[in-house]
Enzyme design. Structure first.
Site, short mmCIF file in Angstrom:
data_model
loop_
_atom_site.label_atom_id
_atom_site.label_comp_id
_atom_site.label_asym_id
_atom_site.label_seq_id
_atom_site.Cartn_x
_atom_site.Cartn_y
_atom_site.Cartn_z
N SER A 165 -88.88 94.89 -75.13
CA SER A 165 -88.36 93.54 -75.39
C SER A 165 -87.76 92.88 -74.16
O SER A 165 -87.62 91.66 -74.12
CB SER A 165 -87.30 93.59 -76.50
OG SER A 165 -86.22 94.43 -76.13
N ASP B 247 -77.66 88.35 -76.90
CA ASP B 247 -77.37 88.98 -78.18
C ASP B 247 -76.74 90.34 -77.88
O ASP B 247 -76.30 90.59 -76.76
CB ASP B 247 -78.62 89.07 -79.07
CG ASP B 247 -79.77 89.83 -78.42
OD1 ASP B 247 -79.52 90.67 -77.53
OD2 ASP B 247 -80.94 89.60 -78.79
N HIS C 115 -79.66 92.19 -75.35
CA HIS C 115 -80.39 91.56 -74.25
C HIS C 115 -79.52 90.62 -73.42
O HIS C 115 -78.79 89.81 -73.98
CB HIS C 115 -81.59 90.77 -74.80
CG HIS C 115 -82.49 91.59 -75.66
ND1 HIS C 115 -82.38 91.59 -77.04
CD2 HIS C 115 -83.50 92.43 -75.35
CE1 HIS C 115 -83.30 92.41 -77.54
NE2 HIS C 115 -83.98 92.93 -76.54
#
Length: 374
Positions: A58, A349, A352
């Site tokens: 991600s 978040d 990340h």
């Protein structure tokens, strides 16, 4: 930098108004060109980096999970992408650009790195690079399997499919040149350690000692590196695993009531990173003409997190989204309150970093390591 404009044969022949318009046009052109080349690194003469191809999780995913309804590892909805061009949620796990984009931008290749699994992907993008990364993936096959995302072997399959499409688009010889001179980026391992080993503990039953699990991860990684080398890859940048014990989510889950740094996870990361560095040295020795480079992002990111105020941030232990302590992907959504200014936060978040942090990381990393590939 050279500007090519059609100058009038004689400035004296121009009327005052025409001369003024010409000067304004010239100034605007200079400003546009300077802005576009502002962050572009300069390559040595006769050296080319025609494309960037990214494998990973991600941190690097630019939208490959968007149409995969089987996984919760998707973020193609607000507030993700709120600072992206047009404020569009693209599937990037950030408020804006991710390292995949910033790397191609720094190299002057293009503004964004498109996801390969995108029905709207333009054929012309193939020759300058695409992203195969999938949020939730890891070196351990089980990591992607448990999150229903694109595994490392799946990303390898997409890469081979890409090669076939590239040959059809630009021909055999040009394809060989692109594959040999492309910069390959590999960013994996975080989900293996944080989720598969420590959160679900699935692999702890098989590998009670983390060092043994790290060896298992490295075995899978080495096989992958050899596979892409066999397909023509030579310039391969392998990012080490970041300081996971400092992530807001890990502090919430494993740091107790005070949300302390999770030392055991950081220790595990350092064990793996040390092994990874040695493994890449060995592969470079065994594979002719390979330039596999161990890229340290652990220490630069750790410095930003620990000394966040030095870098202009006000919050280093919580994300901008929601409480910032646990919200990520589905828990960070259009109904979740946001911080008033994400430029004050290290994390977007609970897992990340913000685009701002990525920008502080990527430019120095490119400057430090680029010559090792050339």
């Amino acid at each position: 930098m050279f500007l090519f404009m059609k100058f009038p044969p004689s400035f004296s022949s121009l009327s005052p108004s025409s001369l003024f318009r010409f000067i304004v046009l010239f100034i605007i052109t200079v400003l546009i060109v300077c802005e576009k080349t502002r962050a572009v690194v300069k390559l040595p003469p006769n050296v080319s980096v025609p494309a960037v191809l990214v494998f990973g999780d991600s941190i690097m995913d630019t939208g490959n999970n968007n149409n995969n309804l089987a996984t919760t590892a998707r973020c193609n909805y607000p507030p993700y992408g709120k600072d992206f061009k047009g404020g569009i949620p693209t599937g990037r796990f950030s408020n804006g650009k991710v390292p995949s984009d910033l790397i191609v931008e720094e190299l002057g290749i293009k503004e964004f790195l498109p996801p390969y699994v995108d029905s709207k992907l333009e054929p012309g993008e193939l020759a300058t690079g695409v992203c195969f990364a999938s949020g939730g993936a890891g070196y351990d096959p089980f990591t992607a399997q448990s999150s229903f995302t694109i595994s490392l072997s799946g990303q390898l399959g997409l890469f081979r499919e890409y090669i076939g499409k590239l040959k059809a688009a630009v021909g055999e010889e040009r394809t060989k040149f692109i594959l040999k001179n492309t910069l390959y980026i590999v960013v994996l391992g975080s989900n293996d350690i944080s989720n598969t080993y420590f959160l679900t503990r699935v692999r702890q039953l098989q590998y009670p000692n983390f060092s043994a699990y790290a060896d298992f991860m490295l075995s899978s990684a080495s096989t992958f590196f050899k596979e892409i080398y066999g397909e023509g890859a030579r310039r391969i940048a392998v990012f080490n695993v970041p300081p996971l014990g400092y992530l807001p989510s890990q502090r919430t889950i494993g740091g107790g009531i005070r949300r302390d740094v999770v030392v055991k996870i950081n220790d595990a990361v350092q064990i793996f990173n040390t092994k990874l560095s040695k493994q890449l040295e060995s592969l470079n020795h065994d594979l002719p003409d390979s330039r596999m480079v161990y890229v340290d992002v652990y220490n630069p990111l750790l410095d930003i997190i620990v000394n966040y105020q030095k870098y202009g941030y006000k919050v280093g232990d919580r994300g901008c989204c929601g409480t910032g302590t646990i919200e990520v992907v589905l828990l960070c959504n259009r109904f979740t309150p946001l911080c008033s200014n994400d430029l004050e936060y290290v994390f977007w978040d609970s897992f990340h970093p913000t685009e701002s942090v990525y920008k502080k990381l990527i430019s120095p990393v490119i400057g430090k390591y680029l010559n090792k590939f050339l």
